[in-house]
Design a protein around this motif. Structure first.
Motif, PDB file in Angstrom:
ATOM      1  N   ALA A   1      -4.546 -10.335   4.430  1.00  0.00           N
ATOM      2  CA  ALA A   1      -2.964 -11.044   4.484  1.00  0.00           C
ATOM      3  C   ALA A   1      -2.388 -10.076   3.482  1.00  0.00           C
ATOM      4  O   ALA A   1      -1.155  -9.783   3.562  1.00  0.00           O
ATOM      5  CB  ALA A   1      -3.005 -12.420   4.270  1.00  0.00           C
ATOM      6  N   PHE A   2      -3.006  -9.684   2.244  1.00  0.00           N
ATOM      7  CA  PHE A   2      -2.100  -8.992   1.306  1.00  0.00           C
ATOM      8  C   PHE A   2      -1.935  -7.793   2.028  1.00  0.00           C
ATOM      9  O   PHE A   2      -0.962  -7.152   1.778  1.00  0.00           O
ATOM     10  CB  PHE A   2      -3.133  -8.974   0.038  1.00  0.00           C
ATOM     11  N   LEU A   3      -2.827  -7.158   2.589  1.00  0.00           N
ATOM     12  CA  LEU A   3      -2.455  -5.790   3.024  1.00  0.00           C
ATOM     13  C   LEU A   3      -1.540  -5.664   4.269  1.00  0.00           C
ATOM     14  O   LEU A   3      -0.760  -5.130   4.393  1.00  0.00           O
ATOM     15  CB  LEU A   3      -3.872  -5.273   3.604  1.00  0.00           C
ATOM     16  N   ASP A   4      -1.486  -6.922   5.184  1.00  0.00           N
ATOM     17  CA  ASP A   4      -0.537  -7.106   5.975  1.00  0.00           C
ATOM     18  C   ASP A   4       0.861  -7.321   5.391  1.00  0.00           C
ATOM     19  O   ASP A   4       2.045  -6.721   6.046  1.00  0.00           O
ATOM     20  CB  ASP A   4      -0.806  -8.214   7.115  1.00  0.00           C
ATOM     21  N   GLU A   5       0.875  -7.789   4.298  1.00  0.00           N
ATOM     22  CA  GLU A   5       2.311  -7.995   3.626  1.00  0.00           C
ATOM     23  C   GLU A   5       2.715  -6.620   3.113  1.00  0.00           C
ATOM     24  O   GLU A   5       3.662  -6.374   3.178  1.00  0.00           O
ATOM     25  CB  GLU A   5       2.140  -8.806   2.289  1.00  0.00           C
ATOM     26  N   LEU A   6       1.842  -5.861   2.477  1.00  0.00           N
ATOM     27  CA  LEU A   6       2.224  -4.532   1.935  1.00  0.00           C
ATOM     28  C   LEU A   6       2.542  -3.515   3.404  1.00  0.00           C
ATOM     29  O   LEU A   6       3.707  -3.031   3.123  1.00  0.00           O
ATOM     30  CB  LEU A   6       1.035  -3.825   1.351  1.00  0.00           C
ATOM     31  N   ARG A   7       1.984  -3.783   4.403  1.00  0.00           N
ATOM     32  CA  ARG A   7       2.229  -3.045   5.595  1.00  0.00           C
ATOM     33  C   ARG A   7       3.749  -3.427   6.199  1.00  0.00           C
ATOM     34  O   ARG A   7       4.542  -2.688   6.340  1.00  0.00           O
ATOM     35  CB  ARG A   7       1.231  -3.320   6.822  1.00  0.00           C
ATOM     36  N   GLY A   8       3.914  -4.443   5.944  1.00  0.00           N
ATOM     37  CA  GLY A   8       5.251  -5.254   6.328  1.00  0.00           C
ATOM     38  C   GLY A   8       6.361  -4.701   5.302  1.00  0.00           C
ATOM     39  O   GLY A   8       7.737  -4.608   5.955  1.00  0.00           O
ATOM     40  N   GLN A   9       5.978  -4.458   4.242  1.00  0.00           N
ATOM     41  CA  GLN A   9       7.009  -3.966   3.144  1.00  0.00           C
ATOM     42  C   GLN A   9       7.310  -2.330   3.438  1.00  0.00           C
ATOM     43  O   GLN A   9       7.973  -1.766   2.593  1.00  0.00           O
ATOM     44  CB  GLN A   9       6.696  -4.299   1.973  1.00  0.00           C
ATOM     45  N   GLY A  10       6.425  -1.912   4.231  1.00  0.00           N
ATOM     46  CA  GLY A  10       6.472  -0.393   4.385  1.00  0.00           C
ATOM     47  C   GLY A  10       5.779   0.578   3.194  1.00  0.00           C
ATOM     48  O   GLY A  10       5.930   1.670   3.160  1.00  0.00           O
TER      49      GLY A  10
END
Length: 77
Positions: free
Chosen positions: A16-25
């Motif tokens: 989920a943390f990685l998905d958040e980073l991905r979403g932030q570019g």
């Protein structure tokens, strides 16, 4: 790198943390090592090594001491 006694329950919060980073570019790519010893992710768009370290320190695997998280500057061509 995973520490002895690695808690598998932390994998979902880590993802989920990685998905958040991905979403932030901020996340270029990520993945686990074939031998199950750990994994790596590549951050982009950060201003400094210190900022990258601060981001990595928010990883649930680091917060809960499940993995040793090391940040390296990678100069690509």
């Amino acid at each position: 790198m995973r520490r002895p006694g690695f808690d598998q329950a932390l994998v979902a919060p880590h993802m989920a943390f990685l998905d958040e980073l991905r979403g932030q570019g901020l996340l270029e790519t990520s993945g686990g090592f074939g031998d199950g010893s750990g994994g790596a992710y590549v951050l982009i768009g950060v201003a400094s090594l210190e900022e990258a370290g601060a981001i990595a320190a928010r990883d649930p695997l680091a917060i809960h001491g499940a993995s040793d998280v090391t940040v390296h500057e990678w100069i690509t061509r």
